[in-house]
Write a protein that holds these residues in place. Structure first.
Motif, PDB file in Angstrom:
ATOM      1  N   GLU A 249       0.830  -1.207   0.000  1.00  0.00           N
ATOM      2  CA  GLU A 249       0.000   0.000   0.000  1.00  0.00           C
ATOM      3  C   GLU A 249       0.867   1.260   0.000  1.00  0.00           C
ATOM      4  O   GLU A 249       1.734   1.428   0.862  1.00  0.00           O
ATOM      5  N   GLY A 250       0.637   2.102  -0.991  1.00  0.00           N
ATOM      6  CA  GLY A 250       1.344   3.373  -1.054  1.00  0.00           C
ATOM      7  C   GLY A 250       2.741   3.324  -1.654  1.00  0.00           C
ATOM      8  O   GLY A 250       3.365   4.363  -1.844  1.00  0.00           O
ATOM      9  N   ILE A 251       3.246   2.120  -1.955  1.00  0.00           N
ATOM     10  CA  ILE A 251       4.561   2.013  -2.582  1.00  0.00           C
ATOM     11  C   ILE A 251       4.435   2.412  -4.052  1.00  0.00           C
ATOM     12  O   ILE A 251       3.564   1.929  -4.764  1.00  0.00           O
ATOM     13  N   LYS A 252       5.320   3.303  -4.496  1.00  0.00           N
ATOM     14  CA  LYS A 252       5.299   3.756  -5.884  1.00  0.00           C
ATOM     15  C   LYS A 252       6.268   2.917  -6.716  1.00  0.00           C
ATOM     16  O   LYS A 252       7.450   2.824  -6.377  1.00  0.00           O
ATOM     17  N   ILE A 253       5.744   2.335  -7.774  1.00  0.00           N
ATOM     18  CA  ILE A 253       6.538   1.420  -8.597  1.00  0.00           C
ATOM     19  C   ILE A 253       6.461   1.845 -10.055  1.00  0.00           C
ATOM     20  O   ILE A 253       5.367   2.020 -10.604  1.00  0.00           O
ATOM     21  N   ALA A 254       7.619   2.005 -10.672  1.00  0.00           N
ATOM     22  CA  ALA A 254       7.683   2.333 -12.100  1.00  0.00           C
ATOM     23  C   ALA A 254       8.189   1.118 -12.856  1.00  0.00           C
ATOM     24  O   ALA A 254       9.254   0.576 -12.539  1.00  0.00           O
ATOM     25  N   ILE A 255       7.427   0.677 -13.851  1.00  0.00           N
ATOM     26  CA  ILE A 255       7.838  -0.405 -14.737  1.00  0.00           C
ATOM     27  C   ILE A 255       8.284   0.245 -16.037  1.00  0.00           C
ATOM     28  O   ILE A 255       7.481   0.896 -16.718  1.00  0.00           O
ATOM     29  N   CYS A 256       9.555   0.099 -16.373  1.00  0.00           N
ATOM     30  CA  CYS A 256      10.156   0.903 -17.434  1.00  0.00           C
ATOM     31  C   CYS A 256      10.748   0.031 -18.536  1.00  0.00           C
ATOM     32  O   CYS A 256      11.553  -0.868 -18.251  1.00  0.00           O
ATOM     33  N   GLY A 257      10.373   0.308 -19.773  1.00  0.00           N
ATOM     34  CA  GLY A 257      10.977  -0.423 -20.886  1.00  0.00           C
ATOM     35  C   GLY A 257       9.987  -0.774 -21.963  1.00  0.00           C
ATOM     36  O   GLY A 257       9.093   0.017 -22.289  1.00  0.00           O
ATOM     37  N   ASP A 258      10.136  -1.956 -22.508  1.00  0.00           N
ATOM     38  CA  ASP A 258       9.311  -2.408 -23.627  1.00  0.00           C
ATOM     39  C   ASP A 258       7.978  -2.939 -23.110  1.00  0.00           C
ATOM     40  O   ASP A 258       7.719  -4.144 -23.113  1.00  0.00           O
ATOM     41  N   ILE A 259       7.134  -2.031 -22.677  1.00  0.00           N
ATOM     42  CA  ILE A 259       5.840  -2.394 -22.087  1.00  0.00           C
ATOM     43  C   ILE A 259       4.973  -3.155 -23.091  1.00  0.00           C
ATOM     44  O   ILE A 259       4.298  -4.130 -22.746  1.00  0.00           O
ATOM     45  N   LYS A 260       5.006  -2.745 -24.328  1.00  0.00           N
ATOM     46  CA  LYS A 260       4.127  -3.298 -25.360  1.00  0.00           C
ATOM     47  C   LYS A 260       4.304  -4.794 -25.531  1.00  0.00           C
ATOM     48  O   LYS A 260       3.332  -5.522 -25.768  1.00  0.00           O
ATOM     49  N   HIS A 261       5.511  -5.292 -25.408  1.00  0.00           N
ATOM     50  CA  HIS A 261       5.788  -6.691 -25.711  1.00  0.00           C
ATOM     51  C   HIS A 261       6.105  -7.526 -24.472  1.00  0.00           C
ATOM     52  O   HIS A 261       6.492  -8.691 -24.591  1.00  0.00           O
ATOM     53  N   SER A 262       5.943  -6.945 -23.284  1.00  0.00           N
ATOM     54  CA  SER A 262       6.354  -7.624 -22.060  1.00  0.00           C
ATOM     55  C   SER A 262       5.190  -8.276 -21.328  1.00  0.00           C
ATOM     56  O   SER A 262       4.244  -7.602 -20.922  1.00  0.00           O
ATOM     57  N   ARG A 263       5.277  -9.603 -21.129  1.00  0.00           N
ATOM     58  CA  ARG A 263       4.273 -10.294 -20.317  1.00  0.00           C
ATOM     59  C   ARG A 263       4.458  -9.954 -18.844  1.00  0.00           C
ATOM     60  O   ARG A 263       3.503  -9.960 -18.061  1.00  0.00           O
ATOM     61  N   VAL A 264       5.694  -9.628 -18.445  1.00  0.00           N
ATOM     62  CA  VAL A 264       5.957  -9.266 -17.058  1.00  0.00           C
ATOM     63  C   VAL A 264       5.257  -7.962 -16.698  1.00  0.00           C
ATOM     64  O   VAL A 264       4.684  -7.827 -15.613  1.00  0.00           O
ATOM     65  N   ALA A 265       5.289  -6.984 -17.595  1.00  0.00           N
ATOM     66  CA  ALA A 265       4.684  -5.678 -17.319  1.00  0.00           C
ATOM     67  C   ALA A 265       3.209  -5.812 -16.995  1.00  0.00           C
ATOM     68  O   ALA A 265       2.717  -5.259 -16.004  1.00  0.00           O
ATOM     69  N   ARG A 266       2.497  -6.566 -17.811  1.00  0.00           N
ATOM     70  CA  ARG A 266       1.053  -6.712 -17.590  1.00  0.00           C
ATOM     71  C   ARG A 266       0.763  -7.431 -16.278  1.00  0.00           C
ATOM     72  O   ARG A 266      -0.021  -6.956 -15.457  1.00  0.00           O
ATOM     73  N   SER A 267       1.381  -8.589 -16.083  1.00  0.00           N
ATOM     74  CA  SER A 267       1.109  -9.375 -14.876  1.00  0.00           C
ATOM     75  C   SER A 267       1.460  -8.595 -13.610  1.00  0.00           C
ATOM     76  O   SER A 267       0.694  -8.573 -12.643  1.00  0.00           O
ATOM     77  N   ASN A 268       2.616  -7.939 -13.614  1.00  0.00           N
ATOM     78  CA  ASN A 268       3.046  -7.202 -12.431  1.00  0.00           C
ATOM     79  C   ASN A 268       2.158  -6.003 -12.144  1.00  0.00           C
ATOM     80  O   ASN A 268       1.784  -5.754 -10.996  1.00  0.00           O
ATOM     81  N   ALA A 269       1.837  -5.243 -13.173  1.00  0.00           N
ATOM     82  CA  ALA A 269       1.026  -4.040 -12.964  1.00  0.00           C
ATOM     83  C   ALA A 269      -0.326  -4.384 -12.354  1.00  0.00           C
ATOM     84  O   ALA A 269      -0.785  -3.731 -11.407  1.00  0.00           O
ATOM     85  N   ILE A 270      -0.957  -5.418 -12.860  1.00  0.00           N
ATOM     86  CA  ILE A 270      -2.281  -5.814 -12.369  1.00  0.00           C
ATOM     87  C   ILE A 270      -2.205  -6.292 -10.921  1.00  0.00           C
ATOM     88  O   ILE A 270      -3.008  -5.898 -10.067  1.00  0.00           O
TER      89      ILE A 270
END
Length: 305
Positions: A145-166
């Motif tokens: 809660e309240g931790i700010k996280i930036a996922i940076c890079g090839d968001i469009k093609h990354s399965r990690v970006a989607r799973s982690n963000a959700i």
């Protein structure tokens, strides 16, 4: 939880239970005192995910059934479904599957009497990676809660970006995305933030490599680090207690300066270590859910030093 396919399927309670189980495996040695077979069906290249599943299985005393698509009946036209069915028929108690299709699991849904674990689905899902990333963040901050996280890079093609963000949003974290032009993913409804803002404002800077194998055209990376990556100058502007993460493989000198991979703020290799314990937790949780094993056959041997 009958299968482990997507972070979308998990409640916050289930996520925390898996994290607590993983921590227990990290601190103590346990083994399954019963013959169990796990089949690792990787149709795409993998180092960390595949080998951490193998190590997780060996730590638990589970027999790993290896599979190499290049030396299998896949070359003769066998489908994923028939390959998976074959391993079920010969006695596998669970299947670990990675495949290039975003939706490979749809063809298997409801047709197997053993648990299935998603070890990567195209550019859509990588839920076991998400769990080890969650464990790493939780170990560091003790909360989401309240931790700010930036996922940076090839968001469009990354399965990690989607799973982690959700998953992170589900747990109460503030999630931001950062990407070069053309690397955005419009289907993910999260705010975008330039890398220079992200390094100053966020508690976690999670970098992603450029997924060259999923791009239609060749990507020129000669100035990518200076424009969009984590340079030493940008790292110097991060919060004192902020951390650097990366699911790997790492393209040193592209998305991150090579000197930062093992710097004080980096948790990249801690993530890899956590992958073993998280996968142990997922495997045992599913096996117990299916009644393949019970608590009585998981024996604690010793406390880790």
């Amino acid at each position: 939880m009958r299968h482990f396919i997507s972070v979308d399927q998990l409640t916050t309670g289930e996520i925390y239970n898996l994290l607590q189980t993983a921590e227990e495996f990290r601190k103590n040695k346990y083994q399954v005192n019963e013959q169990v077979f796990g089949a690792n069906l990787f149709f795409e290249p993998s180092t960390r995910t595949k080998m951490s599943f193998v190590v997780a299985e060996k730590k638990l005393g589970i027999e790993s059934l290896d599979f190499n698509a290049k030396n299998s009946a896949v070359l003769k036209g066998e489908s994923l479904y028939d390959t998976a069915k074959t391993f079920e028929a010969i006695g596998a108690n669970f299947l670990v599957i990675r495949h290039e299709s975003d939706t490979w699991y749809e063809a298997l849904e409801g047709k197997f009497s053993i648990p299935i674990i998603n070890a990567g689905a195209g550019a859509k899902e990588h839920p076991t990676q998400t769990m080890l990333d969650l464990l790493t963040i939780y170990q560091e901050f003790g909360k989401f809660e309240g931790i700010k996280i930036a996922i940076c890079g090839d968001i469009k093609h990354s399965r990690v970006a989607r799973s982690n963000a959700i998953a992170l949003r589900k747990l109460g974290a503030e999630v931001y995305l950062s990407a070069a032009q053309g690397f955005e993913r419009n289907t993910l409804e999260f705010p975008y933030m330039p890398i220079d803002e992200a390094v100053e404002e966020c508690d976690v800077v999670m970098l992603l490599r450029i997924q060259h194998e999923r791009h239609e055209y060749s990507v020129n990376t000669y100035d990518y680090l200076e424009r969009y990556g984590l340079t030493k100058e940008r790292e110097s502007r991060m919060k004192d207690d902020a951390i650097i993460m990366h699911p790997a493989p790492i393209n040193r000198g592209v998305e991150i300066d090579t000197d930062l991979v093992e710097c004080k703020k980096s948790r990249i290799f801690a993530q890899m270590e956590n992958g073993v314990y998280v996968r142990m937790a997922i495997i045992t949780t599913l096996l117990k859910e299916w009644g393949i094993i019970n608590e009585n056959v998981i024996k604690k041997y010793q406390t880790a030093i």
